[in-house]
Write a protein that holds these residues in place. Sequence first.
Motif, PDB file in Angstrom:
ATOM      1  N   LEU A 107       0.863  -1.177   0.000  1.00 35.21           N
ATOM      2  CA  LEU A 107       0.000   0.000   0.000  1.00 35.21           C
ATOM      3  C   LEU A 107       0.900   1.228   0.000  1.00 35.21           C
ATOM      4  O   LEU A 107       1.670   1.453   0.935  1.00 35.21           O
ATOM      5  CB  LEU A 107      -0.919   0.012   1.223  1.00 35.21           C
ATOM      6  N   LEU A 108       0.800   2.002  -1.063  1.00 32.43           N
ATOM      7  CA  LEU A 108       1.661   3.165  -1.249  1.00 32.43           C
ATOM      8  C   LEU A 108       0.829   4.432  -1.113  1.00 32.43           C
ATOM      9  O   LEU A 108      -0.034   4.724  -1.937  1.00 32.43           O
ATOM     10  CB  LEU A 108       2.325   3.095  -2.625  1.00 32.43           C
ATOM     11  N   ASP A 143       2.343  -6.187  -6.278  1.00 33.38           N
ATOM     12  CA  ASP A 143       0.936  -5.803  -6.265  1.00 33.38           C
ATOM     13  C   ASP A 143       0.830  -4.509  -5.454  1.00 33.38           C
ATOM     14  O   ASP A 143       0.835  -4.534  -4.223  1.00 33.38           O
ATOM     15  CB  ASP A 143       0.099  -6.913  -5.632  1.00 33.38           C
ATOM     16  N   ILE A 144       0.759  -3.371  -6.149  1.00 36.63           N
ATOM     17  CA  ILE A 144       0.815  -2.073  -5.484  1.00 36.63           C
ATOM     18  C   ILE A 144      -0.514  -1.337  -5.638  1.00 36.63           C
ATOM     19  O   ILE A 144      -1.037  -1.192  -6.740  1.00 36.63           O
ATOM     20  CB  ILE A 144       1.960  -1.212  -6.051  1.00 36.63           C
ATOM     21  N   VAL A 145      -1.044  -0.881  -4.507  1.00 40.65           N
ATOM     22  CA  VAL A 145      -2.248  -0.054  -4.486  1.00 40.65           C
ATOM     23  C   VAL A 145      -1.832   1.345  -4.033  1.00 40.65           C
ATOM     24  O   VAL A 145      -1.138   1.498  -3.023  1.00 40.65           O
ATOM     25  CB  VAL A 145      -3.306  -0.631  -3.536  1.00 40.65           C
ATOM     26  N   LYS A 305      -5.080   0.697   7.807  1.00 43.95           N
ATOM     27  CA  LYS A 305      -4.173   0.163   6.783  1.00 43.95           C
ATOM     28  C   LYS A 305      -3.760  -1.267   7.111  1.00 43.95           C
ATOM     29  O   LYS A 305      -3.850  -2.174   6.274  1.00 43.95           O
ATOM     30  CB  LYS A 305      -2.902   1.030   6.698  1.00 43.95           C
ATOM     31  N   PHE A 306      -3.290  -1.475   8.326  1.00 43.81           N
ATOM     32  CA  PHE A 306      -2.814  -2.804   8.712  1.00 43.81           C
ATOM     33  C   PHE A 306      -3.951  -3.816   8.731  1.00 43.81           C
ATOM     34  O   PHE A 306      -3.754  -4.987   8.384  1.00 43.81           O
ATOM     35  CB  PHE A 306      -2.127  -2.749  10.076  1.00 43.81           C
ATOM     36  N   ASP A 307      -5.144  -3.376   9.093  1.00 42.79           N
ATOM     37  CA  ASP A 307      -6.295  -4.287   9.123  1.00 42.79           C
ATOM     38  C   ASP A 307      -6.658  -4.771   7.724  1.00 42.79           C
ATOM     39  O   ASP A 307      -7.312  -5.806   7.565  1.00 42.79           O
ATOM     40  CB  ASP A 307      -7.520  -3.590   9.743  1.00 42.79           C
ATOM     41  N   ARG A 308      -6.221  -4.042   6.688  1.00 42.91           N
ATOM     42  CA  ARG A 308      -6.550  -4.426   5.313  1.00 42.91           C
ATOM     43  C   ARG A 308      -5.615  -5.506   4.763  1.00 42.91           C
ATOM     44  O   ARG A 308      -5.790  -5.959   3.631  1.00 42.91           O
ATOM     45  CB  ARG A 308      -6.550  -3.195   4.409  1.00 42.91           C
ATOM     46  N   GLY A 309      -4.613  -5.892   5.536  1.00 41.03           N
ATOM     47  CA  GLY A 309      -3.852  -7.093   5.206  1.00 41.03           C
ATOM     48  C   GLY A 309      -2.754  -6.958   4.174  1.00 41.03           C
ATOM     49  O   GLY A 309      -2.443  -7.936   3.484  1.00 41.03           O
ATOM     50  N   TYR A 310      -2.148  -5.787   4.042  1.00 42.31           N
ATOM     51  CA  TYR A 310      -1.021  -5.644   3.118  1.00 42.31           C
ATOM     52  C   TYR A 310       0.252  -6.192   3.748  1.00 42.31           C
ATOM     53  O   TYR A 310       0.382  -6.283   4.974  1.00 42.31           O
ATOM     54  CB  TYR A 310      -0.830  -4.171   2.745  1.00 42.31           C
TER      55      TYR A 310
END
Length: 529
Positions: A107-108, A143-145, A305-310
């Motif tokens: 996640l960027l 895989d970058i979001v 952010k961390f809860d989204r699993g990156y």
Amino acid sequence: MQSIVKDYIEKVLDTSVVLEKPKDISLGHFATPVAFSLAKELRKSPMMIADDLVKKFDDNPMFEKIEAVKGFINFKLSNSFLEELSKEALLSGNNFAKETSKNEKILLEYVSANPTGPLHIGHARGAVLGDSLARVGRHLGFDIVTEYYVNDAGAQMDMLGLSVSLAAREFVLKEVVEYPETYYRGDYLVDIAKKIFELHGAEIFHDESRYREMAVFAKDVVLEIITNDLKDAGIEFDNFVSESSLYDAWPDTKAVLLENGSLYTKDEKLYLKSTLHGDDSDRVVVRENGIPTYLAGDIIYHKNKFDRGYDHFINIWGADHHGYIKRVNSAIEFLGNDSKKLEVLLSQMVQLLKGGEPYKMSKRSGNVILMSDIVEEVGADALRFIFLTKKNDTHLEFDLDMLKNKDSSNPIFYINYAYARINQVFKKAEKNFDDVINISYENLNQDALNLVYESLLLPSVLNEAFNKRDMQKITDYLYSLASSIHRFYNEYKIVGTNEEDQYLKVLSLSAQTIRVCLNLLGIKAKEIM
């Protein structure tokens, strides 16, 4: 190319090696100092070890020569191997140097400027870095979001509502206004005030209870300006996350922090024990009035952010946020997450000159240089390229007039001219790239082979640039490659010679490398200059 050579050497020697590129290419295309690292263990001189290691290599069509030189082992690639790699590269087209999925989700987050005014050039530097980093990373299989965090809560929103009111009263209602010490300024606020006046009339500007309503309206307008300015520079985001939308999660986030013993109350304020993770002092997360601070919002956001699993998180912040890193890392740890997964890149200031003098600020912004003004003056390609010519953590100064030069002092012109020259040579020869893809490199001269080698370095350049988060390595590589192309063009006649097809194949590879490379920087190569 470099990874193929490295893997082979490590397999033969049964040890990991560092692979270097000798300054003098006549010594070899690659070299390893592995003998020096083995000297202490083997109790022999590096020269003797290198001589022994060279004997382990059997004949391999990959190499023309392998030899020990002053403790180094040098490897010179064969014409046939370079020819094989060239054909593979040319067949891959725009997928040259593209790698398979690495199964790593990143996640960027970048830009994330307050939606209180148009983007200035400081924001633009982080925007160009983030977008280019995402493009290169995706090309390499990550895989970058990409994400923009909209700071639409807190004091800046109150200031925005007040500023709209002030602009309306002076420039729309023609009142005499006494300005406070701090407020936002710029013609964009007058435009917003006029829109609000058309919708609500004059009364709203004198009603402090409606300042927040005006701020929300202004925020939406400004965010549209920001996204349009970014699009004009070739930058778009996958996600926008609103800060104000996250505060409903504060009670649950606070409960986790309290359970972990990371909060305490003092003077009716709630503090985070960030000193336990190296911060200079503990930080307030809730004020005396019970309203969460900006840090609380960032804590909620990073938990989200961390809860989204990156697997990894990259934030690009302005250099003024340096002291903010430890407190955010502290909160991440207190929330039970690994702060090492968060990587923060700091983007330093930009100073613009025009004709050797400081660039004048725009009336539309009030007191900063707008990104849109620079794009309008020199174009998005020039802006993007020049912003990537220095590592983001160093100051950048450049003169806009230089970007209008049509010579080697203007790097983007110089590189595009090399690409356009190649296209013109093919046009003169009445051939296209496909016509030469199967041409042999047999008996090809050394200068041409060196150009092939340099063009094939793209995969290793991209990997190093991404792994070190340093896009300057790509811009430096492009300029160097363009210099080699111009030098080759000036020294060798191409069309009508016996070597025409060989030279055209060499140049087609160089052109493809430039095209792919520029595309990954968000720049379209120019076929005609």
